[in-house]
Write an enzyme that holds these catalytic residues in place. Sequence first.
Site, PDB file in Angstrom:
ATOM      1  N   GLU A 438      23.623  42.480   7.468  1.00 25.19           N
ATOM      2  CA  GLU A 438      23.615  42.890   6.047  1.00 25.19           C
ATOM      3  C   GLU A 438      24.837  43.726   5.698  1.00 25.19           C
ATOM      4  O   GLU A 438      24.768  44.625   4.854  1.00 25.19           O
ATOM      5  CB  GLU A 438      22.356  43.689   5.703  1.00 25.19           C
ATOM      6  CG  GLU A 438      21.154  42.846   5.406  1.00 25.19           C
ATOM      7  CD  GLU A 438      21.481  41.726   4.447  1.00 25.19           C
ATOM      8  OE1 GLU A 438      20.992  40.621   4.706  1.00 25.19           O
ATOM      9  OE2 GLU A 438      22.209  41.924   3.460  1.00 25.19           O
TER      10      GLU A 438
HETATM   11  C1  LIG Z   1      20.682  38.804  14.957  1.00 23.54           C
HETATM   12  C2  LIG Z   1      21.552  38.499  13.780  1.00 23.54           C
HETATM   13  C3  LIG Z   1      20.964  38.070  12.597  1.00 23.54           C
HETATM   14  C4  LIG Z   1      21.763  37.748  11.498  1.00 23.54           C
HETATM   15  N1  LIG Z   1      21.186  37.213  10.366  1.00 23.54           N
HETATM   16  C5  LIG Z   1      21.990  36.704   9.400  1.00 23.54           C
HETATM   17  C6  LIG Z   1      21.445  35.933   8.328  1.00 23.54           C
HETATM   18  O1  LIG Z   1      20.228  35.768   8.209  1.00 23.54           O
HETATM   19  N2  LIG Z   1      22.301  35.391   7.436  1.00 23.54           N
HETATM   20  C7  LIG Z   1      23.652  35.528   7.524  1.00 23.54           C
HETATM   21  O2  LIG Z   1      24.359  34.994   6.700  1.00 23.54           O
HETATM   22  N3  LIG Z   1      24.206  36.268   8.517  1.00 23.54           N
HETATM   23  C8  LIG Z   1      23.399  36.848   9.453  1.00 23.54           C
HETATM   24  N4  LIG Z   1      23.954  37.560  10.491  1.00 23.54           N
HETATM   25  C9  LIG Z   1      25.388  37.772  10.511  1.00 23.54           C
HETATM   26  C10 LIG Z   1      25.786  39.229  10.227  1.00 23.54           C
HETATM   27  O3  LIG Z   1      25.527  39.549   8.896  1.00 23.54           O
HETATM   28  C11 LIG Z   1      27.259  39.357  10.610  1.00 23.54           C
HETATM   29  O4  LIG Z   1      27.320  39.322  12.033  1.00 23.54           O
HETATM   30  C12 LIG Z   1      27.881  40.638  10.083  1.00 23.54           C
HETATM   31  O5  LIG Z   1      27.983  40.583   8.685  1.00 23.54           O
HETATM   32  C13 LIG Z   1      29.275  40.911  10.648  1.00 23.54           C
HETATM   33  O6  LIG Z   1      30.071  39.773  10.664  1.00 23.54           O
HETATM   34  P1  LIG Z   1      30.814  39.337  12.026  1.00 23.54           P
HETATM   35  O7  LIG Z   1      29.778  39.326  13.092  1.00 23.54           O
HETATM   36  O8  LIG Z   1      31.553  38.088  11.793  1.00 23.54           O
HETATM   37  O9  LIG Z   1      31.784  40.524  12.317  1.00 23.54           O
HETATM   38  P2  LIG Z   1      33.272  40.693  11.739  1.00 23.54           P
HETATM   39  O10 LIG Z   1      33.276  40.490  10.269  1.00 23.54           O
HETATM   40  O11 LIG Z   1      34.194  39.880  12.554  1.00 23.54           O
HETATM   41  O12 LIG Z   1      33.540  42.236  12.024  1.00 23.54           O
HETATM   42  C14 LIG Z   1      33.909  42.739  13.320  1.00 23.54           C
HETATM   43  C15 LIG Z   1      34.175  44.241  13.191  1.00 23.54           C
HETATM   44  O13 LIG Z   1      35.263  44.456  12.286  1.00 23.54           O
HETATM   45  C16 LIG Z   1      34.880  45.323  11.239  1.00 23.54           C
HETATM   46  N5  LIG Z   1      35.515  44.906   9.997  1.00 23.54           N
HETATM   47  C17 LIG Z   1      35.605  43.661   9.481  1.00 23.54           C
HETATM   48  N6  LIG Z   1      36.236  43.682   8.305  1.00 23.54           N
HETATM   49  C18 LIG Z   1      36.543  44.964   8.061  1.00 23.54           C
HETATM   50  C19 LIG Z   1      37.183  45.648   6.988  1.00 23.54           C
HETATM   51  N7  LIG Z   1      37.610  44.996   5.900  1.00 23.54           N
HETATM   52  N8  LIG Z   1      37.329  46.985   7.066  1.00 23.54           N
HETATM   53  C20 LIG Z   1      36.862  47.665   8.141  1.00 23.54           C
HETATM   54  N9  LIG Z   1      36.253  47.081   9.170  1.00 23.54           N
HETATM   55  C21 LIG Z   1      36.098  45.740   9.133  1.00 23.54           C
HETATM   56  C22 LIG Z   1      33.364  45.219  11.162  1.00 23.54           C
HETATM   57  O14 LIG Z   1      32.767  46.383  10.582  1.00 23.54           O
HETATM   58  C23 LIG Z   1      33.014  45.031  12.621  1.00 23.54           C
HETATM   59  O15 LIG Z   1      32.893  46.259  13.251  1.00 23.54           O
HETATM   60  C24 LIG Z   1      23.162  37.918  11.577  1.00 23.54           C
HETATM   61  C25 LIG Z   1      23.739  38.394  12.763  1.00 23.54           C
HETATM   62  C26 LIG Z   1      22.957  38.663  13.852  1.00 23.54           C
HETATM   63  C27 LIG Z   1      23.631  39.108  15.120  1.00 23.54           C
END
Ligand SMILES: Cc1cc2nc3c(=O)[nH]c(=O)nc-3n(C[C@H](O)[C@H](O)[C@H](O)COP(=O)(O)OP(=O)(O)OC[C@H]3O[C@@H](n4cnc5c(N)ncnc54)[C@H](O)[C@@H]3O)c2cc1C
Length: 596
Positions: A438
């Site tokens: 989220e």
């Molecule tokens: C168990 C689980 C359930 C989930 N359920 C859903 C779901 O139902 N629907 C759905 O759509 N998604 C879902 N997700 C996805 C989840 O919302 C994403 O994993 C999350 O939003 C982060 O995206 P990412 O993993 O690609 O990390 P990234 O976006 O790659 O981020 C990696 C790191 O970089 C940081 N970062 C990235 N951009 C910036 C910025 N601009 N400024 C500062 N820091 C930054 C982040 O804070 C993080 O620490 C789920 C994930 C998991 C693991």
Amino acid sequence: MSYQAPLRDMRFVLHELFDVAGHCERLNNGLDRELIDGVLEEAAAFTGNEIAPLNRNSDEEGCQLENGDVSTPKGFRSAYKQYVDNGWASMTGPIDFGGQGFPQLVSFAFHEMLMGASLSFRVYSGLTEGAVLALDKHGSAELKDAYLAKMVGGQWTGTMCLTEPQAGTDLALLRTRAEPQADGSYKVTGNKIFISGGEQDLSENIVHLVLARLPDAPAGVKGISLLLVPKFIATAEGGLGQRNALSCGAIEHKMGIKGASTCVMNFDGATGWLIGEANQGLACMFTMMNDARFQVGLQGLGLGEAAFQGALRYARERLQSRGLNGAVAPQQAADPIIVHPDVRRMLLTQKTLVEGSRMLAAYTARQLDLEHGAGEATERKAAAKRAALLIPIVKAFFTDMGQEVSSHAVQVYGGHGFIREWGMEQLMRDSRITQLYEGTNGIQALDLIRRKLLGDGGSELNALIDEFAALADRSASQPALAELAGVVSARLQQWRELAAQVITLSQADAEEIGATSVDFLQYSAYVLLAGFWLQAAATAQQALDAGTGEAAFYQAKLHSAAFYLRRVLPRASGHREALLGGAACLMAMPEESFAF
Ligand SMILES: Cc1cc2nc3c(=O)[nH]c(=O)nc-3n(C[C@H](O)[C@H](O)[C@H](O)COP(=O)(O)OP(=O)(O)OC[C@H]3O[C@@H](n4cnc5c(N)ncnc54)[C@H](O)[C@@H]3O)c2cc1C
């Protein structure tokens, strides 16, 4: 591990601090105190007796994928049936579509209980409620007629399909396509990952809300549309029709919430329909995301409560060493560990963070209710602004708190905390995801500064500070509260000044936004909770003065407030100093120098 809803504290928050019956009267929803207490008791029985016992096994067994079908852990199906049959699923749904329209100020307590009993179980229904909100607000009459009643009832569930392998935080990068068809529908093609409840065996149908790009869409976030893509296309009568071209390709093996399926979803020219206008998908999704972020905050709160309960039970039973001033239980081989100041430090930190967060949750729930249901447009607008300011704080602070509080629980259990059978390590693993999904907590903090603080030059934050400053002024003249009121007053003034400094720094250098954000969010949360602890102390003192009974309960509130203000609130100073350390020390070192 057992879980019992903290009913006494919930009644304190709902009735004594927030006058929930008066709130319901103003919203004209027909709920009175007796009915609300009855619902909370039923909710406590359901979550404690039916849901909590499933939690441990769900972690052991996890979900299984076979031939595209996902099976949930033993007991989830029958518990979900009860959840639907007994009307829990429809608690908050819109009345026009069979929902019961409960206000958030009541339903948040039930949802906290569900999260505390089993976060994995709650994941399936939690996103459905957000999907209902988005569809109800932005969907066409035809789509609502075909899908909403079954989703409100819980027979059909909803998902939120945003994330793709290359597009997590940055949704501008998403690639899923939606091609318009002659009949007004779309063919949706793409690959979504990490979709909670994307496939499961609890509901008859799964209604996916999918972000995708139309062929002529502008690049970036302005070219994203929201589509409803069901597993089974609804018939005109709202029944189950044709199977759609989508499937679950895999489920993730993960650190926690193992009973909640996390799916790779493949859309292979699946039939879907637009929700809202083309290219306005992100705005529509935000309706759902605000609710979802509040709910994820409640996940931290529920897990924190469960961890505190486990730690307290153990600290009263486990006998080790003698108290520093001599034996407290000389008839036993050693004293219970709750006599040791360091164990008390952990327990009181847990208790005051959890109970403090519950007060902030109720306050936010009230704003969400007023945003949608207040009689006057000005009141609705004011509540919307207040809720928008608070939601990133609730989401990030409560979930960090859930992780800290469950870690304290492991520590209180000593080595036994690290062992599976006691359940504390599961709470710690389960709570870790809440800081990530989220919108990660880092992204919540950016939202707080960029959109909420800089968005209005700090005026909404100052209005919130004014509210608590008035409380501190009123309390200052009461001898029993004067010291607490003085501490809170000074912090509120410091918060106001710090917000102004953060605005100035951020306007001068955009990197200060990211450099100050997490510490500013944490600082804000600690001071906000101090305001609520002052409110709790004032209410408790009033009850003690009036001699209404339950003196031990109210005395405990005063002890807790004193502990919070002396032993937890000082953390705010560390966050303040750190953020004033500025962006330069973060950004100066060349990337190549991070390791040699
Ligand atoms: C168990 C689980 C359930 C989930 N359920 C859903 C779901 O139902 N629907 C759905 O759509 N998604 C879902 N997700 C996805 C989840 O919302 C994403 O994993 C999350 O939003 C982060 O995206 P990412 O993993 O690609 O990390 P990234 O976006 O790659 O981020 C990696 C790191 O970089 C940081 N970062 C990235 N951009 C910036 C910025 N601009 N400024 C500062 N820091 C930054 C982040 O804070 C993080 O620490 C789920 C994930 C998991 C693991």
